[in-house]
Design an enzyme around this catalytic site. Structure first.
Site, PDB file in Angstrom:
ATOM      1  N   LEU A 240       2.276  -2.384   2.853  1.00 33.95           N
ATOM      2  CA  LEU A 240       2.904  -2.835   4.085  1.00 33.95           C
ATOM      3  C   LEU A 240       1.853  -3.187   5.134  1.00 33.95           C
ATOM      4  CD1 LEU A 240       5.536  -3.289   5.662  1.00 33.95           C
ATOM      5  CD2 LEU A 240       5.409  -0.887   6.381  1.00 33.95           C
ATOM      6  N   ASP A 241       1.893  -4.448   5.604  1.00 30.43           N
ATOM      7  CA  ASP A 241       0.969  -4.957   6.621  1.00 30.43           C
ATOM      8  C   ASP A 241      -0.494  -4.780   6.223  1.00 30.43           C
ATOM      9  OD1 ASP A 241       3.030  -5.795   8.308  1.00 30.43           O
ATOM     10  OD2 ASP A 241       3.192  -3.831   9.251  1.00 30.43           O
ATOM     11  N   GLY A 242      -0.756  -4.763   4.908  1.00 32.63           N
ATOM     12  CA  GLY A 242      -2.122  -4.546   4.444  1.00 32.63           C
ATOM     13  C   GLY A 242      -2.686  -5.699   3.645  1.00 32.63           C
TER      14      GLY A 242
END
Length: 297
Positions: A240-242
């Protein structure tokens, strides 16, 4: 002629133009081999950019833009002929026909600032792509989107219907969408969906992550007295968001800026950063290596 039809036209100056993106282990002779190949096939190089990771990692990245008479009919054979060069240097590569405009699908929830920016740039001709459709888990922006002649698909999402909703999204997207833009789409994308569009889903979020996770990040930031706020555009991965970061920007703020002002500044940065990332993707300026990007901008 409606707006959508107007922007679907091919610009004559791009009729015979192509772009080549290359990633391979670094070594001598790569640029010479590519240039020689294009010269021998009658191509004229318009722009060439290179980047080497040596001595850290040993990878080489290249973007070449070139003109070739009768490109559309000659491109298939050009790709076949280039395989010998690619095998020699262990290249990952592709060639894109600039006249074939990439087709976008935009996902959005209730916040409209990123969507509006993309529609404005598309209408002005600054975004060299076609917007095929907009998908949303809310009905709020249907009238606005459809005023551009763009199909709008309202597909509600709940924890119990998420799998079915994603299946419906894949159905309406079809097989001809090149990239999906999450323009403040407030739903987590499943690994199965991501696998369909690896390195072809672009997301935008505020750069407070991971410092201020969870709800009300601007309120959290205000309570900590932050001095910089910003936004990050990245490719979506299972983390996530990485995913690999494409573009970021920041703006200085002060103790005088309250939460609504921080949100206003943040929205401006988000829409600009996302639009840049989308523009660079559709212009074939981005190469992904592991969890990083090389952006020839």
């Amino acid at each position: 002629m409606d707006i959508h039809a107007k922007h679907a036209q091919v610009r004559p100056t791009h009729i015979d133009r192509a772009r080549m993106l290359i990633s391979c282990p670094d070594g001598p002779g790569i640029v010479a081999a590519v240039s020689k190949f294009l010269f021998e096939h009658g191509a004229n190089i318009i722009q060439s950019d290179q980047y080497s990771m040596n001595p850290d990692g040993g990878m080489f990245f290249m973007r070449v833009e070139f003109d070739l008479p009768q490109l559309s009919s000659r491109l298939p054979q050009l790709e076949v002929d280039f395989r010998a060069v690619a095998e020699q240097f262990q290249m990952e590569w592709y060639i894109s026909d600039v006249a074939r405009r990439k087709k976008l699908a935009i996902f959005v929830s209730k916040e409209d600032h990123c969507l509006v920016e993309l529609l404005w740039q598309w209408q002005a001709g600054d975004l060299d792509a076609d917007i095929g459709l907009v998908v949303s888990n809310h009905p709020d922006m249907r009238d606005y989107v459809e005023s551009f002649g763009i199909p709008y698909h309202h597909i509600p999402v709940t924890p119990d219907t998420k799998k079915e909703a994603e299946q419906r999204q894949l159905e309406v997207i079809g097989e001809d969408i090149d990239v999906i833009i999450l323009a403040r789409y407030m739903q987590i994308i499943s690994p199965t969906f991501i696998e369909h569009y690896r390195n072809r889903i672009i997301n935008i979020h505020h750069s407070f992550l991971p410092a201020f996770v969870g709800g009300k990040p601007y309120a959290q930031a205000y309570s900590r007295g932050v001095k910089l706020i910003g936004a990050t555009a990245h490719y979506v991965t299972e983390e996530l968001d990485g995913g690999p970061i494409i573009e970021q920007d920041v703006e200085r703020v002060s103790h005088r800026d309250d939460v609504p002002e921080l949100k206003r500044i943040g929205r401006t940065i988000e829409r600009v950063v996302l639009a840049r990332a989308v523009k660079w993707h559709v212009e074939d300026r981005i190469l992904v290596h592991e969890n990083k990007t090389v952006v020839f901008n």
